[in-house]
Motif scaffolding. Sequence first.
Motif, short mmCIF file in Angstrom:
data_model
loop_
_atom_site.label_atom_id
_atom_site.label_comp_id
_atom_site.label_asym_id
_atom_site.label_seq_id
_atom_site.Cartn_x
_atom_site.Cartn_y
_atom_site.Cartn_z
N ASP A 124 -22.33 10.48 46.03
CA ASP A 124 -23.69 9.97 45.89
C ASP A 124 -24.35 9.96 47.26
OD1 ASP A 124 -23.57 9.49 43.11
OD2 ASP A 124 -22.45 7.65 43.47
N VAL A 125 -25.51 10.59 47.36
CA VAL A 125 -26.24 10.65 48.62
C VAL A 125 -27.40 9.66 48.54
CG1 VAL A 125 -27.58 12.09 50.20
CG2 VAL A 125 -25.64 13.07 48.95
N ARG A 126 -27.33 8.66 49.38
CA ARG A 126 -28.41 7.69 49.50
C ARG A 126 -28.85 7.72 50.95
NH1 ARG A 126 -25.10 5.97 45.66
NH2 ARG A 126 -26.00 5.32 43.69
N ARG A 127 -29.92 8.40 51.19
CA ARG A 127 -30.50 8.63 52.51
C ARG A 127 -29.86 9.82 53.20
NH1 ARG A 127 -32.22 3.48 55.73
NH2 ARG A 127 -32.35 5.19 57.18
N ARG A 128 -28.61 9.72 53.71
CA ARG A 128 -28.05 10.79 54.54
C ARG A 128 -26.55 10.88 54.34
NH1 ARG A 128 -25.80 10.58 59.72
NH2 ARG A 128 -26.15 12.43 60.96
N ARG A 129 -26.06 12.12 54.29
CA ARG A 129 -24.61 12.35 54.14
C ARG A 129 -24.25 13.65 54.85
NH1 ARG A 129 -20.85 9.42 50.88
NH2 ARG A 129 -18.93 10.59 50.94
N VAL A 130 -23.22 13.61 55.67
CA VAL A 130 -22.77 14.81 56.39
C VAL A 130 -21.61 15.42 55.61
CG1 VAL A 130 -21.78 15.72 58.53
CG2 VAL A 130 -23.50 13.88 58.61
N THR A 131 -21.70 16.73 55.40
CA THR A 131 -20.63 17.48 54.75
C THR A 131 -20.18 18.55 55.72
OG1 THR A 131 -21.58 17.10 52.57
CG2 THR A 131 -20.03 18.92 52.76
N ALA A 132 -19.00 18.37 56.26
CA ALA A 132 -18.45 19.33 57.24
C ALA A 132 -17.76 20.46 56.51
CB ALA A 132 -17.48 18.62 58.16
N LEU A 139 -17.94 24.44 48.50
CA LEU A 139 -19.17 24.63 47.75
C LEU A 139 -19.78 23.27 47.48
CD1 LEU A 139 -20.01 27.19 45.15
CD2 LEU A 139 -20.37 24.83 44.48
N VAL A 140 -21.06 23.11 47.78
CA VAL A 140 -21.77 21.86 47.56
C VAL A 140 -22.85 22.13 46.52
CG1 VAL A 140 -23.16 20.05 48.64
CG2 VAL A 140 -21.34 21.17 49.96
N LEU A 141 -22.71 21.52 45.34
CA LEU A 141 -23.67 21.69 44.25
C LEU A 141 -24.47 20.41 44.11
CD1 LEU A 141 -24.01 23.64 41.42
CD2 LEU A 141 -23.41 21.40 40.54
N VAL A 142 -25.79 20.50 44.13
CA VAL A 142 -26.64 19.31 44.05
C VAL A 142 -27.20 19.17 42.64
CG1 VAL A 142 -27.23 19.48 46.50
CG2 VAL A 142 -28.79 20.45 44.81
N ARG A 143 -27.26 17.95 42.15
CA ARG A 143 -27.83 17.69 40.82
C ARG A 143 -29.26 17.19 40.91
NH1 ARG A 143 -26.84 19.66 36.39
NH2 ARG A 143 -27.01 17.76 35.20
N ASP A 144 -29.71 16.87 42.12
CA ASP A 144 -31.06 16.36 42.35
C ASP A 144 -31.63 17.09 43.56
OD1 ASP A 144 -30.89 13.93 40.44
OD2 ASP A 144 -29.14 13.66 41.73
N ASP A 159 -29.20 21.74 40.76
CA ASP A 159 -28.19 22.75 40.44
C ASP A 159 -28.10 23.91 41.43
OD1 ASP A 159 -27.40 21.19 38.31
OD2 ASP A 159 -28.69 22.24 36.88
N ASP A 160 -28.87 23.86 42.51
CA ASP A 160 -28.65 24.80 43.61
C ASP A 160 -27.34 24.44 44.29
OD1 ASP A 160 -31.09 26.09 43.21
OD2 ASP A 160 -32.08 25.19 44.95
N ALA A 161 -26.79 25.40 45.02
CA ALA A 161 -25.53 25.15 45.72
C ALA A 161 -25.57 25.81 47.08
CB ALA A 161 -24.35 25.69 44.91
N VAL A 162 -24.69 25.34 47.95
CA VAL A 162 -24.48 25.95 49.27
C VAL A 162 -22.99 26.21 49.40
CG1 VAL A 162 -24.65 25.61 51.76
CG2 VAL A 162 -26.46 24.73 50.27
N ALA A 178 -29.30 10.88 45.24
CA ALA A 178 -28.91 12.17 44.64
C ALA A 178 -27.42 12.20 44.38
CB ALA A 178 -29.30 13.31 45.57
N THR A 179 -27.05 12.97 43.37
CA THR A 179 -25.64 13.21 43.07
C THR A 179 -25.30 14.63 43.48
OG1 THR A 179 -25.71 11.68 41.21
CG2 THR A 179 -23.91 13.27 41.24
N VAL A 180 -24.17 14.76 44.17
CA VAL A 180 -23.72 16.04 44.71
C VAL A 180 -22.25 16.20 44.34
CG1 VAL A 180 -23.26 17.25 46.88
CG2 VAL A 180 -25.35 15.90 46.64
N TYR A 181 -21.85 17.42 44.03
CA TYR A 181 -20.44 17.73 43.76
C TYR A 181 -19.93 18.65 44.85
CZ TYR A 181 -21.15 15.41 39.39
OH TYR A 181 -21.44 14.45 38.45
N VAL A 182 -18.83 18.24 45.48
CA VAL A 182 -18.22 19.02 46.56
C VAL A 182 -16.95 19.65 46.00
CG1 VAL A 182 -17.21 18.95 48.87
CG2 VAL A 182 -19.18 17.48 48.31
#
Length: 190
Positions: A124-132, A139-144, A159-162, A178-182
């Motif tokens: 769950d991303v509330r404001r800021r989150r670092v993904t190294a 793969l980081v998939l965002v739901r929002d 549903d975009d991803a990086v 936002a909800t993110v799946y790593v």
Amino acid sequence: MQVLRAADRAATPWKNGGGVTREVAAWPPGAGFEDFRWRVSMAQVREDGPFSPFPGVDRILTVLSGRLVLSFDGRADLELGPDSAPASFPGDVAIMGRVPNGPVTDLNVMTRRGVSSAAVTRVDVRRRRVTAPASGARLVLVRDRVLARGSVDIELEPDDAVLLAPTDQALTLYATDATVYVVDLTDATA
């Protein structure tokens, strides 16, 4: 860093007509079902039906919306929803899926057994989150909607991803809520 837009994904109807799949990413790029090391996809499950068998493949299924009941031979049913932990199971096991409350959207991660492995984490991303970056692909998939900052700023839609390689910069995600799946994907030889 590779941006994978949801709008660019082609829908592939299932042979049984019960849903559609959209491939998010696979390795190696362009690999088919017989030669992928790993594959990440999203599916819309519209009807009850059997899962396609994938011998020699391990699967991780995460329900993003709706409710899905998995029936395994000889085991208790497993009910999954957006708040459930991801379900891991071998692709060669007979499974029946039921959608008791209507259509389901899921995230499906498949890895070739003995070649690659994966882990899926909901963040769950509330404001800021670092993904190294990780030791393998991440793969980081965002739901929002999310603003992602790495080597460049990227506006990500639902549903975009990086896809991050181990040599990429860290990715900082900004969102109000936002909800993110790593999805961490590792070579068995690593």
